[in-house]
Design a protein around this motif. Structure first.
Motif, PDB file in Angstrom:
ATOM      1  N   ARG A   9       0.924  -1.193   0.040  1.00  0.00           N
ATOM      2  CA  ARG A   9      -0.020   0.078   0.163  1.00  0.00           C
ATOM      3  C   ARG A   9       0.822   1.348  -0.163  1.00  0.00           C
ATOM      4  N   ALA A  10       1.493   1.574  -1.130  1.00  0.00           N
ATOM      5  CA  ALA A  10       2.334   2.613  -1.381  1.00  0.00           C
ATOM      6  C   ALA A  10       1.762   3.941  -1.577  1.00  0.00           C
ATOM      7  N   VAL A  11       2.591   5.032  -1.465  1.00  0.00           N
ATOM      8  CA  VAL A  11       1.953   6.435  -1.870  1.00  0.00           C
ATOM      9  C   VAL A  11       2.929   6.891  -2.972  1.00  0.00           C
ATOM     10  N   ARG A  12       2.477   7.847  -3.814  1.00  0.00           N
ATOM     11  CA  ARG A  12       3.062   8.279  -4.852  1.00  0.00           C
ATOM     12  C   ARG A  12       3.083   9.991  -4.870  1.00  0.00           C
ATOM     13  N   ASN A  13       4.264  10.324  -5.346  1.00  0.00           N
ATOM     14  CA  ASN A  13       4.623  11.694  -5.263  1.00  0.00           C
ATOM     15  C   ASN A  13       5.241  11.960  -6.597  1.00  0.00           C
ATOM     16  N   GLY A  14       4.739  12.453  -7.437  1.00  0.00           N
ATOM     17  CA  GLY A  14       5.014  12.610  -8.930  1.00  0.00           C
ATOM     18  C   GLY A  14       5.415  11.455  -9.565  1.00  0.00           C
ATOM     19  N   ASP A  15       6.787  11.328 -10.002  1.00  0.00           N
ATOM     20  CA  ASP A  15       7.372   9.854 -10.404  1.00  0.00           C
ATOM     21  C   ASP A  15       7.909   9.113  -9.472  1.00  0.00           C
TER      22      ASP A  15
END
Length: 380
Positions: free
Chosen positions: A229-235
């Motif tokens: 269950r990751a989180v994303r910030n741009g690339d």
């Protein structure tokens, strides 16, 4: 005398009924219409309620967290994942229905909901195999240009259904055997995390069909337990291990690049028992360049998904802990808004929404009783 009194009473009642009937007849006929909300701002919250007590029909509760006001509800299907479009106009849900409520013919659809009217604009039937599991963030995603929606399937064979949201039809199904979920990459790719410790990227053409795929060694599964269950910030995607280390991966290039792993806890903190916990246990405020993680001081092998009333904030460049946020409630899923004055939204196990002002790291309010059994909270 007794008969006279009864007759008088009956006449009085009849007269009252006649007057009431006349009054009712003068009321205008009810009309059915649609209330149109203001265009959604960055602080609007969408709470995905799993409705375990009546799981065949879930819902998304739409909330104004600053004014503690429920704006409306979107009815969805059984354990239906949802995702917001990048243009803020649409919420997509992947719904499952049965013709007899809990049995009968199964129908799976991708539904596009208008975020101002909260009414469905269109739907398209999808293969009857989308994952019916506790809702996670990357079960249903959209490409960065909103052209394609990716639906995660689990039968238990895993695959991804690609839906063209412009033509409103199913492009096809892409096999991702041995891998799970779909993390969008740019306009024409998505990735999955695989049981052999690789990160698989599938590249698409402009029609949504696969043109190539790559596998990048990501972690050693026999040595490390990775939370998907990751989180994303741009690339950048940030994953967390069950023992509290952050594993970044950069998806800006032709193939993903694995970053250096770093720990959320010092040795002294680990000795005191600090560890990570929760369901969607991380969030990122991009304008602050900060990562927020649910933590608890009694970490063990069996409680890494337990909720917590404590959230630690980290600078994404220095990896240093920079703030601590607390609430009286036990939160298990987080979302940070993406604007210049961001909020941290946390859904608690009592169905409430805890709101934090991230400009000063204060807990500002709790919207109580807004849902039954929430799984995720979304924002634009």
């Amino acid at each position: 005398m007794k008969t006279t009194l009864n007759r008088a009473g009956g006449l009085a009642a009849f007269a009252a009924l006649a007057i009431s009937t006349t009054a009712w007849g003068q009321l205008p006929a009810d009309t059915i219409g649609t209330t149109k909300l203001d265009p959604p701002g960055p602080h609007r919250a969408y709470i995905i309620d799993t409705e375990f007590e009546n799981a065949t029909t879930g819902k998304v509760v739409v909330v104004d967290p600053e004014n503690k006001k429920m704006l409306g509800m979107i009815p969805t299907g059984y354990l239906a994942p949802s995702v917001l479009s990048h243009d803020a106009k649409t919420l997509y849900s992947a719904d499952t229905f049965w013709s007899r409520g809990v049995r009968g013919e199964r129908t799976d659809v991708l539904t596009a909901w208008d975020t101002q009217t909260l009414e469905p604009r269109w739907e398209v039937k999808i293969p009857k195999k989308r994952a019916n599991i506790l809702i996670e963030r990357y079960m249903l995603t959209v490409s960065d240009d909103d052209r394609f929606a990716y639906v995660y399937n689990f039968t238990p064979a895993t695959s991804v259904t690609v839906v063209d949201t412009t033509n409103r039809d199913v492009v096809g199904e892409i096999d991702i055997a041995g891998c799970s979920l779909n993390y969008p990459i740019g306009d024409r790719a998505f990735a999955s995390i695989c049981g052999d410790g690789t990160f698989q990227q599938v590249n698409l053409d402009d029609s949504g069909h696969e043109v190539s795929r790559t596998r990048t060694k990501f972690f050693e599964p026999n040595q490390l337990a990775m939370n998907e269950r990751a989180v994303r910030n741009g690339d950048m995607y940030y994953f967390v291990t069950l023992d509290g280390s952050i594993q970044p991966i950069d998806v800006s290039g032709k193939t993903p690049t694995v970053g250096k792993r770093w720990s959320l806890f010092t040795d002294a903190q680990r000795k005191k028992g600090w560890g990570v916990g929760g369901w969607q246990l991380m969030a990122i405020a991009p304008k602050l360049n900060r990562l927020y993680v649910l933590v608890h001081p009694d970490h063990g092998d069996r409680n890494w998904e337990d909720p917590s009333n404590t959230i630690w904030a980290y600078d994404l460049d220095s990896h240093e802990k920079v703030a601590e946020l607390t609430t009286d409630n036990y939160v298990w899923s987080l979302r940070a808004t993406s604007d210049d004055e961001p909020l941290l939204l946390g859904i608690n196990i009592d169905g409430g929404l805890d709101v934090f002002d991230l400009t000063d790291n204060t807990h500002t309010t709790t919207v109580d009783g807004i849902s039954k059994i929430p799984a995720l909270v979304l924002s634009h």
